[in-house]
Design a protein around this motif. Structure first.
Motif, short mmCIF file in Angstrom:
data_model
loop_
_atom_site.label_atom_id
_atom_site.label_comp_id
_atom_site.label_asym_id
_atom_site.label_seq_id
_atom_site.Cartn_x
_atom_site.Cartn_y
_atom_site.Cartn_z
N LEU A 1 0.82 -1.21 0.00
CA LEU A 1 0.00 0.00 0.00
C LEU A 1 0.86 1.26 0.00
O LEU A 1 1.76 1.43 0.81
CB LEU A 1 -0.92 0.03 1.22
CG LEU A 1 -2.28 -0.66 1.11
CD1 LEU A 1 -3.06 -0.52 2.41
CD2 LEU A 1 -3.09 -0.11 -0.06
N GLN A 2 0.53 2.17 -0.95
CA GLN A 2 1.17 3.48 -0.99
C GLN A 2 0.19 4.60 -0.66
O GLN A 2 0.58 5.65 -0.16
CB GLN A 2 1.75 3.72 -2.39
CG GLN A 2 2.85 2.75 -2.79
CD GLN A 2 3.38 3.04 -4.17
OE1 GLN A 2 3.36 4.18 -4.65
NE2 GLN A 2 3.86 2.01 -4.86
N LYS A 3 -1.08 4.36 -0.95
CA LYS A 3 -2.10 5.36 -0.65
C LYS A 3 -3.28 4.67 0.02
O LYS A 3 -3.82 3.69 -0.50
CB LYS A 3 -2.57 6.05 -1.94
CG LYS A 3 -3.76 6.99 -1.73
CD LYS A 3 -4.21 7.61 -3.05
CE LYS A 3 -5.50 8.42 -2.86
NZ LYS A 3 -5.96 9.04 -4.11
N LEU A 4 -3.69 5.19 1.18
CA LEU A 4 -4.84 4.65 1.90
C LEU A 4 -5.67 5.82 2.43
O LEU A 4 -5.18 6.63 3.21
CB LEU A 4 -4.40 3.76 3.06
CG LEU A 4 -5.53 3.16 3.91
CD1 LEU A 4 -6.44 2.28 3.07
CD2 LEU A 4 -4.96 2.39 5.09
N PHE A 5 -6.90 5.92 1.97
CA PHE A 5 -7.82 6.97 2.44
C PHE A 5 -8.91 6.31 3.29
O PHE A 5 -9.68 5.49 2.79
CB PHE A 5 -8.45 7.72 1.26
CG PHE A 5 -7.61 8.85 0.74
CD1 PHE A 5 -6.23 8.83 0.86
CD2 PHE A 5 -8.19 9.95 0.13
CE1 PHE A 5 -5.44 9.87 0.39
CE2 PHE A 5 -7.42 11.00 -0.34
CZ PHE A 5 -6.05 10.97 -0.21
N LEU A 6 -8.94 6.69 4.56
CA LEU A 6 -9.97 6.24 5.49
C LEU A 6 -10.75 7.46 5.98
O LEU A 6 -11.13 7.57 7.15
CB LEU A 6 -9.35 5.49 6.68
CG LEU A 6 -8.50 4.27 6.31
CD1 LEU A 6 -7.83 3.69 7.55
CD2 LEU A 6 -9.36 3.21 5.63
N THR A 7 -11.01 8.38 5.06
CA THR A 7 -11.61 9.67 5.37
C THR A 7 -12.94 9.53 6.09
O THR A 7 -13.80 8.73 5.70
CB THR A 7 -11.83 10.46 4.05
OG1 THR A 7 -10.68 10.34 3.23
CG2 THR A 7 -12.13 11.90 4.34
N ALA A 8 -13.09 10.30 7.16
CA ALA A 8 -14.35 10.42 7.91
C ALA A 8 -14.77 9.12 8.59
O ALA A 8 -15.93 8.96 8.93
CB ALA A 8 -15.48 10.92 7.00
N ASN A 9 -13.84 8.20 8.80
CA ASN A 9 -14.15 7.01 9.58
C ASN A 9 -13.76 7.28 11.03
O ASN A 9 -12.58 7.26 11.38
CB ASN A 9 -13.42 5.78 9.04
CG ASN A 9 -13.95 4.49 9.63
OD1 ASN A 9 -13.94 4.30 10.84
ND2 ASN A 9 -14.45 3.61 8.78
N ARG A 10 -14.76 7.52 11.86
CA ARG A 10 -14.51 7.96 13.23
C ARG A 10 -13.89 6.88 14.10
O ARG A 10 -13.39 7.15 15.18
CB ARG A 10 -15.83 8.40 13.89
CG ARG A 10 -16.67 9.40 13.11
CD ARG A 10 -15.93 10.68 12.79
NE ARG A 10 -16.84 11.77 12.42
CZ ARG A 10 -16.94 12.26 11.19
NH1 ARG A 10 -16.23 11.74 10.22
NH2 ARG A 10 -17.74 13.26 10.94
#
Length: 620
Positions: free
Chosen positions: A534-543
């Motif tokens: 993994l080079q990019k991981l977006f877990l945006t807005a996961n509280r």
């Protein structure tokens, strides 16, 4: 006859030329500082100015928000301001999907097209309808966070509320400028100096480039000022550049872009020259190399000079890679027809943003692909609202070598049409962001397109069971390197487990705004252990993202370059330090609205890890 009279005649003709030139400039093109008459060109106050906010958002290329919500969507641009003059990150504003250059430095990044004019830098757009058609006198854009993204403003001759669509749709550039870096993220009212046009409009288009921004730009409202009657210009000329008149004549002859390209394509009467000068001494390949640096309009102009250069400019080898996106406003069926003979060897074709409002017909597009589709490897059709099921069927039949297909924001394609894509077994990249693809069609695509390496399903709201989709990916798409599941509404830890087990080559994964994923199920730690590349991981807005997840990433995903954990309440400064110490290539870390990460912590981390862009957003 007195010598005075010929002199008066000459002066009268000269004054007439000045008036004629000024009228043409107001009608046709951009008015730059050199071309402006230097003193006191102004509109006479013969009309009462009308001030209006946008009534409706008609079209846009992307937005940060959900298709089923108003937060961070382009629809927030309609109506009066919600936020301005406040500054900060507010959900009531319009936000595009990307910012900065981060998206150009990840595994899913696409190679740019050559021959793109340096003056075309637009990345996204939004089109706004207003109640009353007016001759624009000013456009105010209310920017509430990280301003400076707007690079072009256009006006359209078509009235979106008229019952009788015009035979010809014209777009005129009111203002354009290269991207600029604005100091500070504070709100501002952006009011560029626009040029006058010779038709009333109630359709305004904004084009943006966010590459220089440190975060997402946020727009609150757009105000159109204008008058009902065309303004009359008064001329008080103090100085006119004679070269300016010559240049203007050249523009009238050649056009500024694709306006006259159709005529240029069809010109066959060429001058006869006794020799071709030094070009006779140059190898054919060298001339081809030189011409490869010209834009498409320049190629068409050069083709009119002599038979030798006409032959070179019409050589299909000059059109192996062709992007018509910069000329979207003037591409139509006639343009494609004239290009057919030159594009028989074309491999990359970009028709993004083109063909809307009837400019390209289904039959015109189909005829072009039937002649030019056999060698196509890459086809970009983003925001192509003329596309329907027939078009997709023609693509799959006429483009047997197709490897990349971009249908981003083609939201007019009916759901059943996507079944045809399954026939293209050679596909390696498929972008279906903001389309109406349904689950049955998608499962068929995944089953038959096992070579897929890059897949975007962001904001595909008609897929009912993402766990089943993820399971099919894990079983069939072993070569997958990047996957965009932005705002998928129902994937769970079960789907993530199937995906991580089967697609272990994944380098990029966007799970932003996926509300059904919970850290307590172990889904994120499972990802970290199964996907070491993994080079990019977006877990945006996961509280629910917590220290355990960050520490697992630090141990197992040492190649990580971009991480977005915006909005989590469970991550501490200590775990971030471990991550930054372990992931030496990390360049982007978004900790906006992370309650345990205050500005003091960000300053400390920035000081210790200066190569990492650590973003902390705010709301006032």
């Amino acid at each position: 006859m007195s010598p005075v009279f010929p002199m008066l005649t000459v002066l009268s003709m000269f004054y007439y030329m000045c008036l004629r030139r000024r009228a043409r400039t107001a009608t046709r093109g951009e008015m730059n500082s050199r071309r402006a008459i230097e003193s006191n060109t102004r509109a006479l106050p013969i009309n009462v100015e009308i001030v209006q906010y946008a009534k409706e958002v008609l079209d846009f290329s992307s937005h940060y928000g959900s298709e089923n919500s108003m937060s961070y969507t382009m629809w927030n641009l309609a109506g009066i301001p919600n936020v301005y003059p406040s500054s900060g990150d507010f959900t009531q504003t319009a936000v595009f999907r990307t910012y900065g250059t981060w998206w150009d430095h990840c595994p899913s990044a696409r190679l740019p097209f050559k021959r793109t004019p340096s003056t075309f830098c637009s990345q996204d757009y939004v089109e706004l309808a207003f109640e009353e058609p007016v001759y624009p006198t000013a456009v105010h854009i209310l920017e509430t966070y990280h301003p400076g993204a707007v690079v072009r403003i256009l006006a359209c001759s078509a009235n979106p509320y008229s019952q009788n669509p015009p035979a010809e749709v014209r777009w005129e550039v009111l203002w354009s400028e290269a991207p600029t870096k604005v100091n500070g993220p504070q709100a501002r009212q952006f009011t560029p100096c626009i040029k006058q046009i010779n038709f009333p409009t109630n359709l305004i288009r904004l084009e943006v480039n966010s590459s220089l921004l440190d975060y997402y730009t946020e727009l609150d409202a757009v105000v159109l000022h204008g008058v009902k009657e065309r303004p009359v210009l008064s001329l008080k000329t103090s100085m006119i550049d004679m070269n300016d008149i010559d240049d203007d004549e050249d523009e009238e002859k050649y056009g500024c872009g694709m306006d006259t390209l159709n005529k240029q394509f069809s010109i066959v009467t060429l001058r006869e020259w006794p020799t071709n000068g030094y070009f006779d001494k140059l190898p054919y390949e060298l001339i081809q190399l030189i011409l490869s640096h010209l834009t498409v309009p320049d190629l068409c102009r050069l083709a009119q000079t002599c038979k030798l250069l006409y032959q070179h400019c019409c050589d299909p080898l000059q059109y192996i890679h062709l992007s018509l996106q910069p000329y979207w406003a003037r591409i139509n069926d006639t343009s494609l027809e004239y290009l057919q003979s030159r594009c028989t060897l074309i491999q990359w074709l970009n028709l993004s943003w083109t063909g809307n409002r009837g400019a390209i017909s289904v039959s015109g597009f189909s005829r072009f692909l039937k002649v030019c589709g056999s060698e196509l490897v890459r086809l970009e059709l983003s925001c192509g609202h003329f596309l329907n099921e027939t078009c997709l069927e023609v693509i799959t039949e006429m483009c047997p070598n197709l490897q990349e297909l971009n249908l981003s924001s083609c939201d007019k394609i009916p759901p059943q049409a996507f079944n045809h894509i399954a026939k293209v077994g050679s596909l390696k990249r498929l972008i279906l962001y903001r389309t109406k693809v349904e689950q049955t069609a998608l499962l068929s695509i995944l089953n038959f397109c096992s070579e897929l390496q890059h897949l975007s399903l962001g904001s595909c709201v008609m897929i009912e069971d993402y766990d089943l989709v993820a399971s099919m990916m894990g079983a069939k798409c072993k070569k997958l390197r990047s996957l965009d599941l932005w705002r998928c509404k129902n994937i769970t830890e079960s789907g993530i487990a199937e995906l991580a087990s089967g697609c272990q080559l994944l380098e990029e994964l966007d799970l932003g705004w996926c509300p059904t994923l919970q850290s307590s199920t172990g889904c994120f730690t499972n990802l970290a252990r199964k996907l070491p590349n993994l080079q990019k991981l977006f877990l945006t807005a996961n509280r629910s993202v917590c220290d355990t997840d960050i520490e697992e990433l630090a141990v197992n995903c040492t190649h990580l370059r971009q991480l977005d954990i915006l909005g989590t309440r469970m991550v501490s400064p200590a775990s971030l330090r471990k991550l930054l110490e372990s992931c030496k290539d990390l360049s982007l870390l978004d900790v906006s609205f992370c309650s345990q990460i205050d500005n003091r912590v960000v300053l400390e981390l920035n000081a210790n890890f200066p190569n990492v862009f650590i973003k902390k957003s705010f709301t006032q």
